[in-house]
Design a protein around this motif. Structure first.
Motif, PDB file in Angstrom:
ATOM      1  N   GLU A 186       0.861  -1.176   0.000  1.00  0.00           N
ATOM      2  CA  GLU A 186       0.000   0.000   0.000  1.00  0.00           C
ATOM      3  C   GLU A 186       0.908   1.242   0.000  1.00  0.00           C
ATOM      4  OE1 GLU A 186      -3.439  -0.746   0.515  1.00  0.00           O
ATOM      5  OE2 GLU A 186      -4.211   1.299   0.768  1.00  0.00           O
ATOM      6  N   ILE A 187       0.652   2.186  -0.883  1.00  0.00           N
ATOM      7  CA  ILE A 187       1.522   3.366  -0.982  1.00  0.00           C
ATOM      8  C   ILE A 187       0.836   4.580  -0.357  1.00  0.00           C
ATOM      9  CG2 ILE A 187       2.726   4.903  -2.607  1.00  0.00           C
ATOM     10  CD1 ILE A 187       3.823   1.995  -2.562  1.00  0.00           C
ATOM     11  N   ASP A 188       1.612   5.353   0.396  1.00  0.00           N
ATOM     12  CA  ASP A 188       1.118   6.559   1.056  1.00  0.00           C
ATOM     13  C   ASP A 188       0.923   7.663   0.005  1.00  0.00           C
ATOM     14  OD1 ASP A 188       0.837   8.934   2.473  1.00  0.00           O
ATOM     15  OD2 ASP A 188       2.263   8.339   4.033  1.00  0.00           O
ATOM     16  N   ARG A 189      -0.346   7.954  -0.305  1.00  0.00           N
ATOM     17  CA  ARG A 189      -0.613   8.915  -1.380  1.00  0.00           C
ATOM     18  C   ARG A 189      -0.137  10.319  -1.023  1.00  0.00           C
ATOM     19  NH1 ARG A 189      -6.681   8.670  -2.595  1.00  0.00           N
ATOM     20  NH2 ARG A 189      -6.749   8.114  -0.415  1.00  0.00           N
ATOM     21  N   ALA A 190      -0.301  10.721   0.248  1.00  0.00           N
ATOM     22  CA  ALA A 190       0.095  12.079   0.644  1.00  0.00           C
ATOM     23  C   ALA A 190       1.598  12.292   0.435  1.00  0.00           C
ATOM     24  CB  ALA A 190      -0.273  12.329   2.102  1.00  0.00           C
ATOM     25  N   LYS A 191       2.358  11.273   0.781  1.00  0.00           N
ATOM     26  CA  LYS A 191       3.809  11.342   0.619  1.00  0.00           C
ATOM     27  C   LYS A 191       4.182  11.474  -0.867  1.00  0.00           C
ATOM     28  CE  LYS A 191       7.283   8.695   3.169  1.00  0.00           C
ATOM     29  NZ  LYS A 191       7.378   7.350   3.776  1.00  0.00           N
ATOM     30  N   LEU A 192       3.491  10.685  -1.673  1.00  0.00           N
ATOM     31  CA  LEU A 192       3.773  10.718  -3.106  1.00  0.00           C
ATOM     32  C   LEU A 192       3.406  12.078  -3.694  1.00  0.00           C
ATOM     33  CD1 LEU A 192       4.720   9.277  -5.633  1.00  0.00           C
ATOM     34  CD2 LEU A 192       2.503   8.124  -5.772  1.00  0.00           C
ATOM     35  N   ILE A 193       2.271  12.617  -3.301  1.00  0.00           N
ATOM     36  CA  ILE A 193       1.851  13.941  -3.793  1.00  0.00           C
ATOM     37  C   ILE A 193       2.900  14.991  -3.419  1.00  0.00           C
ATOM     38  CG2 ILE A 193       0.144  15.794  -3.501  1.00  0.00           C
ATOM     39  CD1 ILE A 193      -1.925  13.471  -2.961  1.00  0.00           C
ATOM     40  N   ALA A 194       3.361  14.938  -2.172  1.00  0.00           N
ATOM     41  CA  ALA A 194       4.344  15.930  -1.717  1.00  0.00           C
ATOM     42  C   ALA A 194       5.620  15.876  -2.552  1.00  0.00           C
ATOM     43  CB  ALA A 194       4.659  15.714  -0.237  1.00  0.00           C
ATOM     44  N   ARG A 195       6.086  14.660  -2.848  1.00  0.00           N
ATOM     45  CA  ARG A 195       7.324  14.531  -3.659  1.00  0.00           C
ATOM     46  C   ARG A 195       7.086  15.006  -5.091  1.00  0.00           C
ATOM     47  NH1 ARG A 195      11.393  14.793  -0.587  1.00  0.00           N
ATOM     48  NH2 ARG A 195      12.758  14.003  -2.215  1.00  0.00           N
ATOM     49  N   ILE A 196       5.910  14.705  -5.637  1.00  0.00           N
ATOM     50  CA  ILE A 196       5.610  15.140  -7.007  1.00  0.00           C
ATOM     51  C   ILE A 196       5.639  16.671  -7.093  1.00  0.00           C
ATOM     52  CG2 ILE A 196       3.788  15.305  -8.774  1.00  0.00           C
ATOM     53  CD1 ILE A 196       2.940  12.456  -7.900  1.00  0.00           C
ATOM     54  N   LEU A 197       4.984  17.320  -6.123  1.00  0.00           N
ATOM     55  CA  LEU A 197       4.903  18.780  -6.178  1.00  0.00           C
ATOM     56  C   LEU A 197       6.283  19.406  -6.040  1.00  0.00           C
ATOM     57  CD1 LEU A 197       1.630  19.287  -4.129  1.00  0.00           C
ATOM     58  CD2 LEU A 197       1.923  19.343  -6.616  1.00  0.00           C
ATOM     59  N   LEU A 198       7.093  18.834  -5.155  1.00  0.00           N
ATOM     60  CA  LEU A 198       8.458  19.329  -4.977  1.00  0.00           C
ATOM     61  C   LEU A 198       9.243  19.223  -6.294  1.00  0.00           C
ATOM     62  CD1 LEU A 198      10.784  20.039  -2.832  1.00  0.00           C
ATOM     63  CD2 LEU A 198      11.316  17.600  -2.990  1.00  0.00           C
TER      64      LEU A 198
END
Ligand code: BTN
Length: 242
Positions: A157-169
Protein backbone atom coordinates in the motif's frame (compact mmCIF):
# COMPACT_ATOMS: atom_id res chain seq x y z
CA UNK A 1 -0.35 28.51 -3.16
CA UNK A 2 -3.56 26.84 -2.34
CA UNK A 3 -4.79 23.28 -2.18
CA UNK A 4 -8.41 22.69 -3.03
CA UNK A 5 -9.54 19.29 -1.89
CA UNK A 6 -12.94 17.82 -2.78
CA UNK A 7 -14.34 14.41 -2.10
CA UNK A 8 -15.97 14.08 -5.52
CA UNK A 9 -15.67 16.14 -8.68
CA UNK A 10 -16.67 15.47 -12.28
CA UNK A 11 -13.02 16.27 -13.11
CA UNK A 12 -10.28 18.35 -11.49
CA UNK A 13 -9.37 19.91 -14.87
CA UNK A 14 -12.30 22.31 -15.44
CA UNK A 15 -12.18 23.29 -11.77
CA UNK A 16 -8.49 24.21 -12.13
CA UNK A 17 -9.15 26.02 -15.42
CA UNK A 18 -11.73 28.16 -13.73
CA UNK A 19 -9.44 29.01 -10.83
CA UNK A 20 -6.62 29.88 -13.22
CA UNK A 21 -8.98 32.15 -15.14
CA UNK A 22 -9.81 33.89 -11.88
CA UNK A 23 -6.11 34.51 -11.23
CA UNK A 24 -5.16 31.66 -8.89
CA UNK A 25 -1.39 31.71 -8.32
CA UNK A 26 1.11 29.17 -9.65
CA UNK A 27 1.22 26.12 -7.42
CA UNK A 28 -2.54 26.02 -6.86
CA UNK A 29 -3.73 22.42 -6.77
CA UNK A 30 -7.14 20.85 -7.21
CA UNK A 31 -7.34 17.31 -5.93
CA UNK A 32 -10.12 14.86 -5.22
CA UNK A 33 -10.78 11.33 -4.03
CA UNK A 34 -13.02 10.44 -6.94
CA UNK A 35 -13.77 11.81 -10.41
CA UNK A 36 -17.08 10.92 -11.98
CA UNK A 37 -16.09 12.01 -15.49
CA UNK A 38 -12.31 12.13 -15.52
CA UNK A 39 -10.83 12.69 -18.94
CA UNK A 40 -7.65 11.74 -20.73
CA UNK A 41 -5.98 12.92 -23.90
CA UNK A 42 -7.89 12.73 -27.17
CA UNK A 43 -11.26 12.99 -25.38
CA UNK A 44 -10.77 9.59 -23.81
CA UNK A 45 -12.41 8.68 -20.54
CA UNK A 46 -10.12 8.38 -17.50
CA UNK A 47 -11.34 6.04 -14.76
CA UNK A 48 -10.78 7.57 -11.33
CA UNK A 49 -11.91 5.19 -8.61
CA UNK A 50 -12.64 6.55 -5.18
CA UNK A 51 -9.68 6.62 -2.80
CA UNK A 52 -7.49 4.49 -5.04
CA UNK A 53 -5.42 6.98 -6.94
CA UNK A 54 -4.10 10.49 -7.18
CA UNK A 55 -6.37 12.65 -9.29
CA UNK A 56 -5.12 16.20 -9.38
CA UNK A 57 -4.60 19.30 -11.49
CA UNK A 58 -1.73 21.66 -10.83
CA UNK A 59 -1.66 25.26 -12.06
CA UNK A 60 1.72 26.45 -13.33
CA UNK A 61 2.46 29.87 -14.73
CA UNK A 62 5.79 29.56 -16.52
CA UNK A 63 6.99 32.52 -18.50
CA UNK A 64 7.25 30.73 -21.87
CA UNK A 65 5.64 31.04 -25.30
CA UNK A 66 2.63 28.78 -25.98
CA UNK A 67 4.53 26.52 -28.39
CA UNK A 68 6.68 25.35 -25.48
CA UNK A 69 3.71 24.06 -23.49
CA UNK A 70 4.11 20.43 -24.66
CA UNK A 71 7.59 20.33 -23.11
CA UNK A 72 5.98 20.60 -19.70
CA UNK A 73 4.47 17.17 -20.21
CA UNK A 74 8.01 15.81 -20.50
CA UNK A 75 9.12 17.83 -17.48
CA UNK A 76 6.18 16.54 -15.42
CA UNK A 77 6.86 12.96 -16.52
CA UNK A 78 10.40 13.14 -15.13
CA UNK A 79 9.18 14.78 -11.90
CA UNK A 80 6.53 12.11 -11.34
CA UNK A 81 8.81 9.22 -12.30
CA UNK A 82 11.37 10.40 -9.77
CA UNK A 83 8.73 10.81 -7.04
CA UNK A 84 7.38 7.31 -7.69
CA UNK A 85 10.87 5.89 -7.58
CA UNK A 86 11.56 7.53 -4.21
CA UNK A 87 8.26 6.73 -2.53
CA UNK A 88 7.30 3.35 -4.01
CA UNK A 89 10.84 2.10 -4.63
CA UNK A 90 10.06 1.01 -8.16
CA UNK A 91 11.29 2.55 -11.39
CA UNK A 92 8.68 3.57 -13.96
CA UNK A 93 9.42 4.10 -17.63
CA UNK A 94 8.35 7.10 -19.66
CA UNK A 95 6.49 6.41 -22.88
CA UNK A 96 6.67 9.59 -24.94
CA UNK A 97 4.96 11.97 -24.51
CA UNK A 98 2.75 11.55 -21.48
CA UNK A 99 2.55 8.05 -20.07
CA UNK A 100 4.41 6.35 -17.26
CA UNK A 101 4.52 2.58 -17.47
CA UNK A 102 5.63 -0.21 -15.20
CA UNK A 103 6.15 -3.57 -16.83
CA UNK A 104 4.60 -2.13 -20.00
CA UNK A 105 1.36 -1.23 -18.19
CA UNK A 106 0.02 2.26 -17.61
CA UNK A 107 0.50 3.70 -14.15
CA UNK A 108 0.20 7.45 -14.87
CA UNK A 109 -1.27 9.75 -17.48
CA UNK A 110 -0.55 13.45 -17.87
CA UNK A 111 -2.86 15.92 -19.58
CA UNK A 112 -1.31 19.33 -20.23
CA UNK A 113 -3.74 22.09 -21.15
CA UNK A 114 -3.09 25.78 -21.51
CA UNK A 115 -4.59 29.20 -21.24
CA UNK A 116 -2.56 31.50 -23.43
CA UNK A 117 -2.30 34.74 -25.34
CA UNK A 118 -0.73 34.50 -28.81
CA UNK A 119 2.77 35.09 -27.45
CA UNK A 120 2.77 33.85 -23.88
CA UNK A 121 1.31 31.23 -21.59
CA UNK A 122 -0.99 32.52 -18.87
CA UNK A 123 -1.48 29.21 -17.16
CA UNK A 124 -0.69 25.58 -17.67
CA UNK A 125 -3.18 23.15 -16.20
CA UNK A 126 -1.30 19.94 -15.55
CA UNK A 127 -3.76 17.09 -15.04
CA UNK A 128 -2.09 14.14 -13.36
CA UNK A 129 -3.72 10.76 -12.82
CA UNK A 130 -1.84 8.02 -10.96
CA UNK A 131 -3.10 4.52 -10.26
CA UNK A 132 -1.83 3.97 -6.73
CA UNK A 133 -3.65 1.46 -4.54
CA UNK A 134 -5.92 -0.33 -7.01
CA UNK A 135 -6.51 -4.06 -6.83
CA UNK A 136 -7.08 -5.85 -10.12
CA UNK A 137 -10.85 -5.80 -9.58
CA UNK A 138 -10.84 -2.02 -9.25
CA UNK A 139 -10.01 -1.66 -12.94
CA UNK A 140 -12.79 -2.11 -15.47
CA UNK A 141 -12.29 -5.36 -17.35
CA UNK A 142 -11.49 -3.69 -20.65
CA UNK A 143 -8.39 -1.96 -19.28
CA UNK A 144 -7.01 -4.72 -17.04
CA UNK A 145 -4.48 -5.75 -19.67
CA UNK A 146 -3.18 -2.21 -20.22
CA UNK A 147 -3.33 -0.62 -16.75
CA UNK A 148 -1.72 -1.34 -13.40
CA UNK A 149 -1.26 0.28 -9.99
CA UNK A 150 1.74 0.87 -7.75
CA UNK A 151 0.23 -1.52 -5.22
CA UNK A 152 -0.16 -4.29 -7.78
CA UNK A 153 3.43 -3.77 -8.89
CA UNK A 154 5.09 -3.47 -5.48
CA UNK A 155 2.77 -5.55 -3.28
CA UNK A 156 2.59 -2.61 -0.87
CA UNK A 157 0.00 0.00 0.00
CA UNK A 158 1.52 3.37 -0.98
CA UNK A 159 1.12 6.56 1.06
CA UNK A 160 -0.61 8.91 -1.38
CA UNK A 161 0.10 12.08 0.64
CA UNK A 162 3.81 11.34 0.62
CA UNK A 163 3.77 10.72 -3.11
CA UNK A 164 1.85 13.94 -3.79
CA UNK A 165 4.34 15.93 -1.72
CA UNK A 166 7.32 14.53 -3.66
CA UNK A 167 5.61 15.14 -7.01
CA UNK A 168 4.90 18.78 -6.18
CA UNK A 169 8.46 19.33 -4.98
CA UNK A 170 10.00 17.85 -8.14
CA UNK A 171 7.46 19.48 -10.43
CA UNK A 172 8.36 22.88 -9.04
CA UNK A 173 12.09 22.24 -9.29
CA UNK A 174 12.05 20.82 -12.81
CA UNK A 175 9.69 23.41 -14.20
CA UNK A 176 11.88 26.18 -12.77
CA UNK A 177 14.87 24.45 -14.32
CA UNK A 178 13.05 24.34 -17.66
CA UNK A 179 12.10 28.02 -17.53
CA UNK A 180 15.68 28.99 -16.69
CA UNK A 181 17.64 26.68 -18.96
CA UNK A 182 15.27 24.82 -21.30
CA UNK A 183 14.86 21.07 -21.71
CA UNK A 184 18.54 20.28 -22.15
CA UNK A 185 19.49 19.86 -18.46
CA UNK A 186 16.50 17.52 -17.97
CA UNK A 187 17.06 15.54 -21.13
CA UNK A 188 19.54 13.04 -19.67
CA UNK A 189 17.14 12.06 -16.88
CA UNK A 190 14.27 11.86 -19.34
CA UNK A 191 16.33 9.53 -21.54
CA UNK A 192 17.22 7.33 -18.57
CA UNK A 193 13.52 6.80 -17.83
CA UNK A 194 12.48 6.51 -21.46
CA UNK A 195 11.30 3.25 -22.99
CA UNK A 196 10.63 4.96 -26.32
CA UNK A 197 14.05 5.77 -27.77
CA UNK A 198 15.45 2.95 -29.90
CA UNK A 199 12.04 1.32 -30.41
CA UNK A 200 10.06 0.66 -33.55
CA UNK A 201 6.88 2.66 -33.09
CA UNK A 202 3.57 3.43 -34.71
CA UNK A 203 2.90 7.17 -34.72
CA UNK A 204 -0.65 8.52 -34.97
CA UNK A 205 -0.99 12.25 -35.42
CA UNK A 206 -4.22 14.10 -36.16
CA UNK A 207 -3.38 13.95 -39.86
CA UNK A 208 -1.66 10.63 -40.47
CA UNK A 209 -0.35 7.32 -39.20
CA UNK A 210 3.18 6.13 -39.92
CA UNK A 211 5.75 3.63 -38.67
CA UNK A 212 9.39 4.23 -37.87
CA UNK A 213 12.14 4.03 -35.28
CA UNK A 214 12.26 6.55 -32.43
CA UNK A 215 15.89 7.60 -32.69
CA UNK A 216 16.24 10.56 -30.34
CA UNK A 217 14.75 13.34 -28.30
CA UNK A 218 16.19 16.75 -29.16
CA UNK A 219 17.36 19.47 -26.77
CA UNK A 220 13.94 21.02 -27.32
CA UNK A 221 12.10 17.84 -26.41
CA UNK A 222 11.04 16.96 -29.94
CA UNK A 223 10.87 13.26 -30.87
CA UNK A 224 12.88 12.25 -33.94
CA UNK A 225 11.49 9.30 -35.86
CA UNK A 226 13.35 7.62 -38.68
CA UNK A 227 11.17 6.21 -41.46
CA UNK A 228 12.05 2.97 -43.29
CA UNK A 229 13.33 5.00 -46.27
CA UNK A 230 15.82 6.80 -44.01
CA UNK A 231 13.99 10.11 -43.84
CA UNK A 232 13.81 11.56 -40.31
CA UNK A 233 10.69 13.29 -39.05
CA UNK A 234 10.21 15.61 -36.09
CA UNK A 235 7.16 14.68 -34.04
CA UNK A 236 5.72 17.37 -31.79
CA UNK A 237 2.44 15.82 -30.74
CA UNK A 238 1.08 12.34 -31.36
CA UNK A 239 -0.01 9.07 -29.88
CA UNK A 240 2.48 6.27 -30.20
CA UNK A 241 2.37 2.52 -29.89
CA UNK A 242 5.51 0.54 -29.17
C1 BTN B 1 -4.03 10.46 -20.40
O1 BTN B 1 -3.25 9.54 -20.19
O2 BTN B 1 -4.73 10.47 -21.42
C2 BTN B 1 -4.08 11.61 -19.42
C3 BTN B 1 -4.88 11.26 -18.19
C4 BTN B 1 -5.00 12.42 -17.21
C5 BTN B 1 -5.89 12.11 -16.03
C6 BTN B 1 -5.91 13.20 -15.00
S1 BTN B 1 -6.67 12.74 -13.48
C7 BTN B 1 -6.67 14.40 -12.93
C8 BTN B 1 -7.01 15.25 -14.15
N1 BTN B 1 -8.46 15.36 -14.28
C9 BTN B 1 -8.91 14.75 -15.38
O3 BTN B 1 -10.11 14.67 -15.71
N2 BTN B 1 -7.88 14.23 -16.07
C10 BTN B 1 -6.61 14.49 -15.41
Amino acid sequence: EQIIFKETLPSTQPEAHQLAQQGAPAGTIVICEEQTSGRGRMQREWKSQKGKGIWMSVILRPNVPPYEAPQFTLVAAVAIAKAIEEVADIRPEIKWPNDLLIDGLKITGILTELQADPDRVNALIMGIGINVNHETDDFPEDIRDIATSLKLQTGKEIDRAKLIARILLHLENYSNMYVESGFQPIKKEWENYSCTIGQQIKVSTINEVFYGKAVAITNDGVLKVQLPDGETRSVYSADIEI
